[in-house]
Design a protein around this motif. Structure first.
Motif, PDB file in Angstrom:
ATOM      1  N   GLY A   9      33.959  21.591 -66.542  1.00  0.00           N
ATOM      2  CA  GLY A   9      33.303  20.786 -65.441  1.00  0.00           C
ATOM      3  C   GLY A   9      33.328  19.325 -65.368  1.00  0.00           C
ATOM      4  O   GLY A   9      33.687  18.813 -66.465  1.00  0.00           O
ATOM      5  N   GLY A  10      32.950  18.549 -64.541  1.00  0.00           N
ATOM      6  CA  GLY A  10      32.939  17.140 -64.414  1.00  0.00           C
ATOM      7  C   GLY A  10      32.723  16.648 -63.175  1.00  0.00           C
ATOM      8  O   GLY A  10      32.657  17.414 -62.042  1.00  0.00           O
ATOM      9  N   LEU A  11      33.005  15.185 -63.149  1.00  0.00           N
ATOM     10  CA  LEU A  11      33.089  14.477 -61.679  1.00  0.00           C
ATOM     11  C   LEU A  11      34.525  14.444 -61.346  1.00  0.00           C
ATOM     12  O   LEU A  11      35.269  13.718 -61.850  1.00  0.00           O
ATOM     13  CB  LEU A  11      32.314  13.144 -62.029  1.00  0.00           C
ATOM     14  CG  LEU A  11      32.163  12.038 -60.772  1.00  0.00           C
ATOM     15  CD1 LEU A  11      31.370  12.740 -59.696  1.00  0.00           C
ATOM     16  CD2 LEU A  11      31.693  10.827 -61.248  1.00  0.00           C
ATOM     17  N   VAL A  12      34.646  14.551 -60.086  1.00  0.00           N
ATOM     18  CA  VAL A  12      35.803  14.653 -59.336  1.00  0.00           C
ATOM     19  C   VAL A  12      35.730  14.235 -58.089  1.00  0.00           C
ATOM     20  O   VAL A  12      34.669  14.063 -57.551  1.00  0.00           O
ATOM     21  CB  VAL A  12      36.767  15.870 -59.253  1.00  0.00           C
ATOM     22  CG1 VAL A  12      37.102  16.482 -61.000  1.00  0.00           C
ATOM     23  CG2 VAL A  12      36.091  16.874 -58.635  1.00  0.00           C
ATOM     24  N   GLN A  13      36.884  13.720 -57.481  1.00  0.00           N
ATOM     25  CA  GLN A  13      36.702  13.231 -56.048  1.00  0.00           C
ATOM     26  C   GLN A  13      37.296  14.340 -55.189  1.00  0.00           C
ATOM     27  O   GLN A  13      37.923  15.363 -55.497  1.00  0.00           O
ATOM     28  CB  GLN A  13      37.641  11.862 -55.943  1.00  0.00           C
ATOM     29  CG  GLN A  13      37.259  10.860 -56.714  1.00  0.00           C
ATOM     30  CD  GLN A  13      38.170   9.554 -56.203  1.00  0.00           C
ATOM     31  OE1 GLN A  13      39.365   9.677 -55.477  1.00  0.00           O
ATOM     32  NE2 GLN A  13      37.680   8.405 -56.651  1.00  0.00           N
ATOM     33  N   PRO A  14      36.777  14.191 -53.757  1.00  0.00           N
ATOM     34  CA  PRO A  14      37.342  15.260 -52.859  1.00  0.00           C
ATOM     35  C   PRO A  14      38.693  15.444 -52.896  1.00  0.00           C
ATOM     36  O   PRO A  14      39.558  14.570 -52.740  1.00  0.00           O
ATOM     37  CB  PRO A  14      36.695  14.885 -51.479  1.00  0.00           C
ATOM     38  CG  PRO A  14      35.838  13.926 -51.938  1.00  0.00           C
ATOM     39  CD  PRO A  14      35.969  13.381 -53.213  1.00  0.00           C
ATOM     40  N   LYS A  85      35.681  20.012 -52.448  1.00  0.00           N
ATOM     41  CA  LYS A  85      34.770  19.384 -51.356  1.00  0.00           C
ATOM     42  C   LYS A  85      33.634  18.895 -52.080  1.00  0.00           C
ATOM     43  O   LYS A  85      32.902  19.779 -52.749  1.00  0.00           O
ATOM     44  CB  LYS A  85      34.797  20.284 -50.211  1.00  0.00           C
ATOM     45  CG  LYS A  85      35.903  20.677 -49.669  1.00  0.00           C
ATOM     46  CD  LYS A  85      35.864  21.352 -48.512  1.00  0.00           C
ATOM     47  CE  LYS A  85      37.048  21.955 -47.902  1.00  0.00           C
ATOM     48  NZ  LYS A  85      36.964  22.952 -46.768  1.00  0.00           N
ATOM     49  N   PRO A  86      32.772  18.085 -51.370  1.00  0.00           N
ATOM     50  CA  PRO A  86      31.205  17.596 -51.817  1.00  0.00           C
ATOM     51  C   PRO A  86      30.574  18.720 -51.833  1.00  0.00           C
ATOM     52  O   PRO A  86      29.377  18.974 -52.798  1.00  0.00           O
ATOM     53  CB  PRO A  86      30.965  16.607 -50.736  1.00  0.00           C
ATOM     54  CG  PRO A  86      32.175  15.795 -50.457  1.00  0.00           C
ATOM     55  CD  PRO A  86      33.185  17.120 -50.420  1.00  0.00           C
ATOM     56  N   GLU A  87      30.681  19.754 -51.106  1.00  0.00           N
ATOM     57  CA  GLU A  87      29.780  20.950 -50.874  1.00  0.00           C
ATOM     58  C   GLU A  87      29.949  21.764 -52.038  1.00  0.00           C
ATOM     59  O   GLU A  87      29.266  22.958 -51.976  1.00  0.00           O
ATOM     60  CB  GLU A  87      29.976  21.490 -49.485  1.00  0.00           C
ATOM     61  CG  GLU A  87      31.190  22.027 -49.168  1.00  0.00           C
ATOM     62  CD  GLU A  87      31.750  20.955 -47.981  1.00  0.00           C
ATOM     63  OE1 GLU A  87      31.682  19.778 -48.373  1.00  0.00           O
ATOM     64  OE2 GLU A  87      32.590  21.273 -47.092  1.00  0.00           O
ATOM     65  N   GLY A 115      26.275  27.547 -68.050  1.00  0.00           N
ATOM     66  CA  GLY A 115      26.719  26.739 -66.690  1.00  0.00           C
ATOM     67  C   GLY A 115      27.462  25.443 -67.192  1.00  0.00           C
ATOM     68  O   GLY A 115      27.327  25.091 -68.348  1.00  0.00           O
ATOM     69  N   THR A 116      28.113  25.217 -66.308  1.00  0.00           N
ATOM     70  CA  THR A 116      29.076  23.917 -66.403  1.00  0.00           C
ATOM     71  C   THR A 116      28.842  23.007 -64.866  1.00  0.00           C
ATOM     72  O   THR A 116      28.852  23.770 -63.982  1.00  0.00           O
ATOM     73  CB  THR A 116      30.396  23.820 -66.851  1.00  0.00           C
ATOM     74  OG1 THR A 116      31.156  22.665 -66.868  1.00  0.00           O
ATOM     75  CG2 THR A 116      31.408  24.559 -65.860  1.00  0.00           C
ATOM     76  N   GLN A 117      28.455  21.718 -65.048  1.00  0.00           N
ATOM     77  CA  GLN A 117      28.259  20.898 -63.768  1.00  0.00           C
ATOM     78  C   GLN A 117      29.465  20.778 -63.110  1.00  0.00           C
ATOM     79  O   GLN A 117      30.467  20.153 -63.867  1.00  0.00           O
ATOM     80  CB  GLN A 117      27.474  19.815 -63.981  1.00  0.00           C
ATOM     81  CG  GLN A 117      27.125  19.058 -62.921  1.00  0.00           C
ATOM     82  CD  GLN A 117      26.314  19.694 -61.758  1.00  0.00           C
ATOM     83  OE1 GLN A 117      25.157  20.152 -61.998  1.00  0.00           O
ATOM     84  NE2 GLN A 117      26.412  19.579 -60.628  1.00  0.00           N
ATOM     85  N   VAL A 118      29.818  20.954 -61.958  1.00  0.00           N
ATOM     86  CA  VAL A 118      30.765  20.157 -61.294  1.00  0.00           C
ATOM     87  C   VAL A 118      30.327  19.454 -60.172  1.00  0.00           C
ATOM     88  O   VAL A 118      29.419  19.841 -59.218  1.00  0.00           O
ATOM     89  CB  VAL A 118      31.789  21.315 -60.331  1.00  0.00           C
ATOM     90  CG1 VAL A 118      32.679  20.781 -59.597  1.00  0.00           C
ATOM     91  CG2 VAL A 118      32.348  22.334 -61.412  1.00  0.00           C
ATOM     92  N   THR A 119      30.776  18.332 -60.036  1.00  0.00           N
ATOM     93  CA  THR A 119      30.251  17.175 -59.171  1.00  0.00           C
ATOM     94  C   THR A 119      31.316  16.573 -58.178  1.00  0.00           C
ATOM     95  O   THR A 119      32.424  16.103 -58.949  1.00  0.00           O
ATOM     96  CB  THR A 119      29.510  16.134 -59.616  1.00  0.00           C
ATOM     97  OG1 THR A 119      28.339  16.655 -60.501  1.00  0.00           O
ATOM     98  CG2 THR A 119      28.872  15.134 -58.593  1.00  0.00           C
ATOM     99  N   VAL A 120      31.322  16.596 -56.955  1.00  0.00           N
ATOM    100  CA  VAL A 120      32.597  16.334 -56.235  1.00  0.00           C
ATOM    101  C   VAL A 120      32.078  15.133 -55.518  1.00  0.00           C
ATOM    102  O   VAL A 120      31.100  15.360 -54.588  1.00  0.00           O
ATOM    103  CB  VAL A 120      33.167  17.287 -55.052  1.00  0.00           C
ATOM    104  CG1 VAL A 120      34.208  16.915 -54.477  1.00  0.00           C
ATOM    105  CG2 VAL A 120      33.138  18.662 -55.831  1.00  0.00           C
ATOM    106  N   SER A 121      32.573  13.968 -55.610  1.00  0.00           N
ATOM    107  CA  SER A 121      32.001  12.910 -54.674  1.00  0.00           C
ATOM    108  C   SER A 121      32.991  11.869 -54.935  1.00  0.00           C
ATOM    109  O   SER A 121      33.689  11.509 -55.810  1.00  0.00           O
ATOM    110  CB  SER A 121      30.624  12.341 -55.428  1.00  0.00           C
ATOM    111  OG  SER A 121      29.987  11.188 -54.933  1.00  0.00           O
TER     112      SER A 121
END
Length: 122
Positions: A9-14, A85-87, A115-121
């Motif tokens: 998981g991680g922080l990614v862009q749309p 997508k952000p959702e 669990g692993t966090q996925v953030t789309v922003s």
């Protein structure tokens, strides 16, 4: 002892992609159904897809952009997330149960990873 450990998981862009991994141990991986779920803040847990040991290929993902696979030699399950997508922001979990068929409900899975966090922003 059954153990499932998610990663990737991680922080990614749309529009970007991620591949989540689930390392399994302590049970006959080839003989258990394995599923992926997610839970967004303030929302109920949602089933994504599952691979049974009977059919060997994933059920149709409720999200057409996500694809699950299994590597029996490595005791690994994967979830490819495309065109995020952000959702799609959520904690993603893998789960398993001592049943060859995919359970119809998440409540019927016996074992869960952390669990692993996925953030789309953007």
């Amino acid at each position: 002892q059954v153990r499932l450990v998610e990663s990737g998981g991680g922080l990614v862009q749309p529009g970007e992609s991620l591949r989540l991994s689930c390392a399994a141990s302590g049970f006959p991986f080839y003989d258990y159904a394995v599923g992926w779920f997610r839970q967004a803040p303030g929302k109920e847990r949602e089933g994504i897809t599952c691979i049974s040991s009977i059919v060997g290929r994933p059920t149709n993902s409720v999200k057409g952009r996500f694809t699950m696979s299994k590597d029996l030699a490595k005791n690994m399950a994967y979830l490819q997330l495309n065109n995020l997508k952000p959702e799609d922001t959520a904690v993603y979990y893998c789960a398993t149960t001592p049943d060859r068929a995919c359970p119809p409900s998440g409540r019927e899975y016996s074992y869960w990873g952390q669990g692993t966090q996925v953030t789309v922003s953007s």
